[in-house]
Write an enzyme that holds these catalytic residues in place. Sequence first.
Site, PDB file in Angstrom:
ATOM      1  N   GLY A  10      69.310  79.574  37.426  1.00 39.99           N
ATOM      2  CA  GLY A  10      68.196  79.740  36.476  1.00 39.99           C
ATOM      3  C   GLY A  10      68.721  80.471  35.244  1.00 39.99           C
ATOM      4  O   GLY A  10      67.988  81.187  34.563  1.00 39.99           O
ATOM      5  N   GLY A  13      67.095  80.432  31.541  1.00 39.39           N
ATOM      6  CA  GLY A  13      65.736  80.920  31.339  1.00 39.39           C
ATOM      7  C   GLY A  13      65.689  82.200  30.521  1.00 39.39           C
ATOM      8  O   GLY A  13      66.705  82.686  30.013  1.00 39.39           O
ATOM      9  N   GLN A  14      64.477  82.765  30.409  1.00 44.80           N
ATOM     10  CA  GLN A  14      64.286  83.952  29.568  1.00 44.80           C
ATOM     11  C   GLN A  14      65.184  85.109  30.029  1.00 44.80           C
ATOM     12  O   GLN A  14      65.838  85.758  29.223  1.00 44.80           O
ATOM     13  CB  GLN A  14      62.813  84.401  29.593  1.00 44.80           C
ATOM     14  N   ASP A  36      71.919  75.949  36.200  1.00 45.87           N
ATOM     15  CA  ASP A  36      70.514  75.666  35.876  1.00 45.87           C
ATOM     16  C   ASP A  36      70.293  74.163  36.006  1.00 45.87           C
ATOM     17  O   ASP A  36      71.240  73.385  35.948  1.00 45.87           O
ATOM     18  CB  ASP A  36      70.203  76.113  34.424  1.00 45.87           C
ATOM     19  N   ARG A  38      68.723  72.633  33.730  1.00 46.41           N
ATOM     20  CA  ARG A  38      68.954  72.183  32.358  1.00 46.41           C
ATOM     21  C   ARG A  38      70.457  72.086  32.102  1.00 46.41           C
ATOM     22  O   ARG A  38      71.238  72.862  32.649  1.00 46.41           O
ATOM     23  CB  ARG A  38      68.399  73.197  31.345  1.00 46.41           C
ATOM     24  N   ASP A  54      70.609  71.953  41.048  1.00 47.26           N
ATOM     25  CA  ASP A  54      69.221  72.048  41.506  1.00 47.26           C
ATOM     26  C   ASP A  54      69.206  72.920  42.758  1.00 47.26           C
ATOM     27  O   ASP A  54      69.764  72.538  43.785  1.00 47.26           O
ATOM     28  CB  ASP A  54      68.690  70.636  41.809  1.00 47.26           C
ATOM     29  N   TYR A 144      51.631  81.824  42.375  1.00 51.23           N
ATOM     30  CA  TYR A 144      52.860  82.547  42.003  1.00 51.23           C
ATOM     31  C   TYR A 144      52.935  83.886  42.767  1.00 51.23           C
ATOM     32  O   TYR A 144      53.962  84.215  43.366  1.00 51.23           O
ATOM     33  CB  TYR A 144      52.829  82.773  40.498  1.00 51.23           C
ATOM     34  N   LYS A 148      55.583  85.144  45.609  1.00 55.61           N
ATOM     35  CA  LYS A 148      56.400  86.357  45.448  1.00 55.61           C
ATOM     36  C   LYS A 148      56.209  87.292  46.648  1.00 55.61           C
ATOM     37  O   LYS A 148      57.157  87.905  47.135  1.00 55.61           O
ATOM     38  CB  LYS A 148      56.053  87.079  44.141  1.00 55.61           C
TER      39      LYS A 148
HETATM   40  P1  NAD Z   1      62.188  80.979  33.109  1.00 59.08           P
HETATM   41  O1  NAD Z   1      61.136  79.987  33.423  1.00 59.08           O
HETATM   42  O2  NAD Z   1      62.396  81.386  31.698  1.00 59.08           O
HETATM   43  O3  NAD Z   1      63.578  80.457  33.666  1.00 59.08           O
HETATM   44  C1  NAD Z   1      63.729  79.827  34.902  1.00 59.08           C
HETATM   45  C2  NAD Z   1      64.944  78.927  34.825  1.00 59.08           C
HETATM   46  O4  NAD Z   1      65.080  78.280  36.096  1.00 59.08           O
HETATM   47  C3  NAD Z   1      64.790  77.812  33.765  1.00 59.08           C
HETATM   48  O5  NAD Z   1      65.907  77.806  32.910  1.00 59.08           O
HETATM   49  C4  NAD Z   1      64.726  76.535  34.584  1.00 59.08           C
HETATM   50  O6  NAD Z   1      65.347  75.416  33.970  1.00 59.08           O
HETATM   51  C5  NAD Z   1      65.473  76.946  35.862  1.00 59.08           C
HETATM   52  N1  NAD Z   1      65.097  76.124  37.006  1.00 59.08           N
HETATM   53  C6  NAD Z   1      63.863  75.648  37.309  1.00 59.08           C
HETATM   54  N2  NAD Z   1      63.925  74.905  38.438  1.00 59.08           N
HETATM   55  C7  NAD Z   1      65.215  74.931  38.847  1.00 59.08           C
HETATM   56  C8  NAD Z   1      65.899  74.345  39.940  1.00 59.08           C
HETATM   57  N3  NAD Z   1      65.267  73.574  40.824  1.00 59.08           N
HETATM   58  N4  NAD Z   1      67.225  74.580  40.077  1.00 59.08           N
HETATM   59  C9  NAD Z   1      67.881  75.327  39.156  1.00 59.08           C
HETATM   60  N5  NAD Z   1      67.287  75.904  38.094  1.00 59.08           N
HETATM   61  C10 NAD Z   1      65.971  75.700  37.933  1.00 59.08           C
HETATM   62  O7  NAD Z   1      61.920  82.247  34.039  1.00 59.08           O
HETATM   63  P2  NAD Z   1      62.299  83.780  33.748  1.00 59.08           P
HETATM   64  O8  NAD Z   1      61.203  84.363  32.953  1.00 59.08           O
HETATM   65  O9  NAD Z   1      63.690  83.894  33.270  1.00 59.08           O
HETATM   66  O10 NAD Z   1      62.140  84.384  35.224  1.00 59.08           O
HETATM   67  C11 NAD Z   1      63.234  84.473  36.107  1.00 59.08           C
HETATM   68  C12 NAD Z   1      62.736  85.106  37.404  1.00 59.08           C
HETATM   69  O11 NAD Z   1      62.174  86.393  37.121  1.00 59.08           O
HETATM   70  C13 NAD Z   1      61.641  84.322  38.116  1.00 59.08           C
HETATM   71  O12 NAD Z   1      61.795  84.471  39.503  1.00 59.08           O
HETATM   72  C14 NAD Z   1      60.369  85.019  37.685  1.00 59.08           C
HETATM   73  O13 NAD Z   1      59.354  84.881  38.629  1.00 59.08           O
HETATM   74  C15 NAD Z   1      60.847  86.458  37.604  1.00 59.08           C
HETATM   75  N6  NAD Z   1      60.005  87.281  36.732  1.00 59.08           N
HETATM   76  C16 NAD Z   1      59.990  87.048  35.374  1.00 59.08           C
HETATM   77  C17 NAD Z   1      59.176  87.827  34.557  1.00 59.08           C
HETATM   78  C18 NAD Z   1      59.137  87.620  33.062  1.00 59.08           C
HETATM   79  O14 NAD Z   1      58.291  88.258  32.388  1.00 59.08           O
HETATM   80  N7  NAD Z   1      59.999  86.772  32.502  1.00 59.08           N
HETATM   81  C19 NAD Z   1      58.381  88.836  35.122  1.00 59.08           C
HETATM   82  C20 NAD Z   1      58.380  88.995  36.504  1.00 59.08           C
HETATM   83  C21 NAD Z   1      59.227  88.231  37.294  1.00 59.08           C
HETATM   84  C1  AKB Z   2      54.160  85.996  34.321  1.00 60.03           C
HETATM   85  O1  AKB Z   2      53.344  86.349  33.446  1.00 60.03           O
HETATM   86  O2  AKB Z   2      53.968  85.071  35.129  1.00 60.03           O
HETATM   87  C2  AKB Z   2      55.446  86.782  34.449  1.00 60.03           C
HETATM   88  C3  AKB Z   2      55.294  87.832  35.498  1.00 60.03           C
HETATM   89  C4  AKB Z   2      54.633  89.102  35.151  1.00 60.03           C
HETATM   90  O3  AKB Z   2      55.709  87.638  36.608  1.00 60.03           O
HETATM   91  N1  AKB Z   2      55.793  87.309  33.187  1.00 60.03           N
END
Ligand code: NAD
Ligand code: AKB
Length: 314
Positions: A10, A13-14, A36, A38, A54, A144, A148
């Site tokens: 992943g 991602g962000q 990823d 992507r 994947d 979600y 979790k």
């Molecule tokens: P994101 O959606 O920005 O990135 C997720 C990445 O996973 C994407 O690049 C996507 O292409 C990739 N992906 C999706 N399906 C896939 C697969 N089958 N195989 C491989 N890659 C795949 O998410 P994020 O914000 O970077 O979050 C990362 C983790 O942190 C997640 O578990 C999310 O629940 C957790 N999280 C994020 C936040 C936040 O505010 N960003 C807050 C709490 C928890």
């Molecule tokens: C969302 O809003 O889904 C995420 C999180 C708090 O897990 N940023």
Amino acid sequence: MRKEKILVIGASGQIGVELTLALRKLYGENQVVAADLREQNPLLQGTGPYVSLDVMNKEMLHVQIIRQNITQVYLLAAILSATGEKNPSLAWNLNMQGLLNVLDIAREEKLSKVFWPSSIAVFGPSSPRINCPQQTVIEPTTVYGISKYAGEFWCNYYWNRFGVDVRSIRYPGLISYKSEPGGGTTDYAVEIYREALSKKKYTCFLKEDTYLPMMYMPDAIRATLELMEASASSIKFRTSYNVSAMSFSPREVCASIQQHIPAFEMKVVPDYRQQIADSWPQSIDDQAARSDWGWKEEYNLDMMTTDMLKNLPH
Ligand code: NAD
Ligand code: AKB
């Protein structure tokens, strides 16, 4: 001591982009493989190895882990809260099966550590809204949040039953300027900065007084690295740790931006994400993370605003 070789799943991602870059600084660029669904990411291009993968394909994942001599996995691939409500079965399948695939392979290949993030979304409307404790009533109402919560207990199970050293943080909403957020309820707190700079106005999908726990990305990356570097004996919670930095509402982030861009205006048109936000706590008690592995945030709202507005493209 064996040299660590890390797989970040992943990575586009962000969080993934910034975590991959931070890990490459620490361990060396060739020691961190970005993976990823992507294909490649412009922000990671030229910074180290990248594979298309994947996480749902357990066989291919296993082959990559053996072929690349991986010793640690950071699993970030998931569907977030807002996208999850649009497609609950996709969210459940990816969030659960992806984690189980990684935990199983970690056990078989005796990986040294696994990182998997949980979220403040584990908490539901029956949890305390202010300073929500580490251990309390947890009854999530989003798919979600349910994924979790189940994931936290799978991590705990693999640690207790098989000794897999898996560590986790319940991230709050994360704000960053490098990589865009991917379908969460807290995404407004990133969009608002981008649109303040590009349009001087923003229509928010949450009401002005919706308080949520939030954190600036540099703090989140540091928290992750510090948790992963802590001694195994200091990690008391093998479900996931509350971590906190700040709590603010759309009205407050708007006011913080107006200190730099006085003409900025915010309008509010709440949508389905309001209900998700209303089910989460407004603030989090993270005493356990502070005392077990020394967590402390650096950024508050105004410091973050200054940094975001300086670094986002104008
Ligand atoms: P994101 O959606 O920005 O990135 C997720 C990445 O996973 C994407 O690049 C996507 O292409 C990739 N992906 C999706 N399906 C896939 C697969 N089958 N195989 C491989 N890659 C795949 O998410 P994020 O914000 O970077 O979050 C990362 C983790 O942190 C997640 O578990 C999310 O629940 C957790 N999280 C994020 C936040 C936040 O505010 N960003 C807050 C709490 C928890
Ligand atoms: C969302 O809003 O889904 C995420 C999180 C708090 O897990 N940023």
